[in-house]
Design a protein around this motif. Sequence first.
Motif, mmCIF file in Angstrom:
data_model
loop_
_atom_site.group_PDB
_atom_site.id
_atom_site.type_symbol
_atom_site.label_atom_id
_atom_site.label_comp_id
_atom_site.label_asym_id
_atom_site.label_seq_id
_atom_site.Cartn_x
_atom_site.Cartn_y
_atom_site.Cartn_z
ATOM 1 N N GLY A 213 0.861 -1.189 0.211
ATOM 2 C CA GLY A 213 0.031 0.082 -0.138
ATOM 3 C C GLY A 213 0.926 1.230 -0.169
ATOM 4 N N VAL A 214 2.027 1.118 0.833
ATOM 5 C CA VAL A 214 2.977 2.435 0.698
ATOM 6 C C VAL A 214 3.435 2.586 -0.737
ATOM 7 C CG1 VAL A 214 5.303 3.331 1.506
ATOM 8 C CG2 VAL A 214 3.470 2.070 3.254
ATOM 9 N N TRP A 215 3.589 1.736 -1.265
ATOM 10 C CA TRP A 215 4.249 1.630 -2.752
ATOM 11 C C TRP A 215 3.067 2.451 -3.606
ATOM 12 C CZ3 TRP A 215 1.616 -1.006 -6.619
ATOM 13 C CH2 TRP A 215 1.627 -0.542 -7.854
ATOM 14 N N ALA A 216 2.074 1.768 -3.639
ATOM 15 C CA ALA A 216 1.031 2.342 -4.466
ATOM 16 C C ALA A 216 0.644 3.972 -4.057
ATOM 17 C CB ALA A 216 -0.464 1.494 -4.182
ATOM 18 N N ALA A 217 0.554 4.239 -2.807
ATOM 19 C CA ALA A 217 0.308 5.631 -2.261
ATOM 20 C C ALA A 217 1.481 6.776 -2.941
ATOM 21 C CB ALA A 217 0.184 5.577 -1.041
ATOM 22 N N ASN A 218 2.586 6.169 -2.719
ATOM 23 C CA ASN A 218 3.688 7.042 -3.099
ATOM 24 C C ASN A 218 3.872 7.217 -4.714
ATOM 25 O OD1 ASN A 218 5.743 8.127 -0.811
ATOM 26 N ND2 ASN A 218 4.703 5.954 -0.261
ATOM 27 N N ALA A 219 3.441 6.129 -5.302
ATOM 28 C CA ALA A 219 3.485 5.996 -6.777
ATOM 29 C C ALA A 219 2.378 6.881 -7.324
ATOM 30 C CB ALA A 219 3.049 4.452 -7.370
ATOM 31 N N GLN A 220 1.330 6.854 -6.828
ATOM 32 C CA GLN A 220 0.402 7.900 -7.129
ATOM 33 C C GLN A 220 0.717 9.465 -7.031
ATOM 34 O OE1 GLN A 220 -2.383 7.456 -8.980
ATOM 35 N NE2 GLN A 220 -3.693 8.989 -8.342
ATOM 36 N N ARG A 221 1.172 9.602 -5.726
ATOM 37 C CA ARG A 221 1.615 11.123 -5.576
ATOM 38 C C ARG A 221 2.638 11.369 -6.652
ATOM 39 N NH1 ARG A 221 3.242 10.073 0.874
ATOM 40 N NH2 ARG A 221 1.017 9.889 1.548
ATOM 41 N N ALA A 222 3.471 10.498 -7.239
ATOM 42 C CA ALA A 222 4.519 10.887 -8.273
ATOM 43 C C ALA A 222 3.704 10.936 -9.551
ATOM 44 C CB ALA A 222 5.608 9.872 -8.239
ATOM 45 N N ASN A 223 2.501 10.404 -9.742
ATOM 46 C CA ASN A 223 2.155 10.394 -11.070
ATOM 47 C C ASN A 223 0.517 10.185 -10.620
ATOM 48 O OD1 ASN A 223 0.776 9.664 -13.548
ATOM 49 N ND2 ASN A 223 2.113 8.012 -13.910
ATOM 50 N N GLN A 224 -0.094 11.280 -10.762
ATOM 51 C CA GLN A 224 -1.615 11.419 -10.463
ATOM 52 C C GLN A 224 -2.537 10.625 -11.430
ATOM 53 O OE1 GLN A 224 -3.046 12.837 -7.721
ATOM 54 N NE2 GLN A 224 -0.745 13.235 -6.858
ATOM 55 N N GLN A 225 -1.909 10.244 -12.330
ATOM 56 C CA GLN A 225 -2.675 9.417 -13.338
ATOM 57 C C GLN A 225 -2.528 7.992 -13.424
ATOM 58 O OE1 GLN A 225 -4.895 11.350 -15.481
ATOM 59 N NE2 GLN A 225 -3.836 13.043 -14.296
ATOM 60 N N LEU A 226 -1.714 7.791 -12.422
ATOM 61 C CA LEU A 226 -1.541 6.118 -12.210
ATOM 62 C C LEU A 226 -2.691 5.389 -12.187
ATOM 63 C CD1 LEU A 226 0.939 3.966 -12.643
ATOM 64 C CD2 LEU A 226 1.261 4.264 -9.933
ATOM 65 N N LEU A 227 -3.388 5.608 -10.966
ATOM 66 C CA LEU A 227 -4.395 4.822 -10.505
ATOM 67 C C LEU A 227 -5.789 5.267 -11.094
ATOM 68 C CD1 LEU A 227 -3.601 4.057 -6.593
ATOM 69 C CD2 LEU A 227 -3.164 2.888 -8.854
ATOM 70 N N GLU A 228 -6.579 4.418 -11.671
ATOM 71 C CA GLU A 228 -8.037 4.823 -12.130
ATOM 72 C C GLU A 228 -9.038 4.627 -10.997
ATOM 73 O OE1 GLU A 228 -7.631 4.109 -16.776
ATOM 74 O OE2 GLU A 228 -7.078 2.344 -15.620
ATOM 75 N N PRO A 229 -10.241 5.035 -11.152
ATOM 76 C CA PRO A 229 -11.330 4.662 -10.541
ATOM 77 C C PRO A 229 -11.558 3.239 -10.363
ATOM 78 C CG PRO A 229 -11.915 6.556 -11.840
ATOM 79 C CD PRO A 229 -10.378 6.169 -12.002
ATOM 80 N N GLY A 230 -11.657 2.631 -9.109
ATOM 81 C CA GLY A 230 -11.977 1.407 -9.005
ATOM 82 C C GLY A 230 -10.664 0.479 -8.605
ATOM 83 N N ASP A 231 -9.529 1.249 -8.910
ATOM 84 C CA ASP A 231 -8.104 0.187 -8.971
ATOM 85 C C ASP A 231 -8.146 -0.107 -7.212
ATOM 86 O OD1 ASP A 231 -7.331 0.174 -11.304
ATOM 87 O OD2 ASP A 231 -6.076 1.996 -11.265
ATOM 88 N N ILE A 232 -8.127 0.937 -6.521
ATOM 89 C CA ILE A 232 -7.980 0.582 -4.972
ATOM 90 C C ILE A 232 -8.830 -0.501 -4.569
ATOM 91 C CG2 ILE A 232 -8.263 1.646 -2.974
ATOM 92 C CD1 ILE A 232 -5.942 2.537 -4.275
ATOM 93 N N GLU A 233 -10.076 -0.488 -4.962
ATOM 94 C CA GLU A 233 -11.255 -1.694 -4.752
ATOM 95 C C GLU A 233 -10.640 -2.964 -5.113
ATOM 96 O OE1 GLU A 233 -11.964 1.532 -5.983
ATOM 97 O OE2 GLU A 233 -12.843 2.283 -4.131
#
Length: 292
Positions: A213-233
Amino acid sequence: MRLDDESESQNVEDRRGGFGGGGFGGPKTIGIGTVIIALAASYFFGIDPSVIMQGASVLQGQQAPQPQQQANRPPANDQLTVFTSKVLGNTERTWEHIFETELNRRYEPPKLVLFSRVTPTACGTGQSAMGPFYCPGDHKVYIDLAFYDELRRRFGAGGDFAQAYVIAHEIGHHVQNLLGVSDKVDAARRRMGEAQANQLSVRMELQADCLAGVWAANAQRANQQLLEPGDIEEGLKAAAAIGDDRLQKQAQGYVVPEAFTHGTSEQRVRWLRQGLTTGDIRKCDTFAARQL
């Protein structure tokens, strides 16, 4: 996930179509590829459980040298491999930044090995039916990409971020290895009875979930377009799907809590969410947590 702008990792070794096998020993493997996963896989694949358990026990043997082998690059048109390589590349860049800025250390990226059915590792003979796993003996993550299909069909946890979570969890074990957590846990486990050792393994696995989860959160901070709606779920659903309680229930019809080695579905979701919401490696101290 939007990975169009992500570059592929150069640390991917493709053993598919080559040899695989050999009973080489090493330290105990850690990750999703454990006895519980092996039992579930034996149920789903129809494989004799004794065969799976034998492979799991081999992974706990003594370390021995591996044979020299060809480290092939995967084909460029293999979309699933390209996806995996891009996720790995993102974990490398993200953890390099975290190690440098928060830990004042240098991150050493692991190799990711693609294989089919069986392959030799520094931790023993890896088997597809045991799921993806990390070997601390050679600093490599091993995965048969067919696991993604099983994750979707058998566990009902499809989606690209669910697949990324699987990789990130194993990379979490690599982070633990680099930080010395793995050695401390292995040493402590050797002094414990089985039930206590299993409880310690649960804390280690839940920490790997949090680190994913730490990876995903920091990766998203670096690239706001990385995660799409529904990805976290998708990721949370995957974490719930591979909880010990759910896997045991599916494999044998009943639950044995003292045999848990990865944590319940609820616990896995909670710690993955902890990493996702905080993005802080310091919030992943499952060993100090009173309640998992």
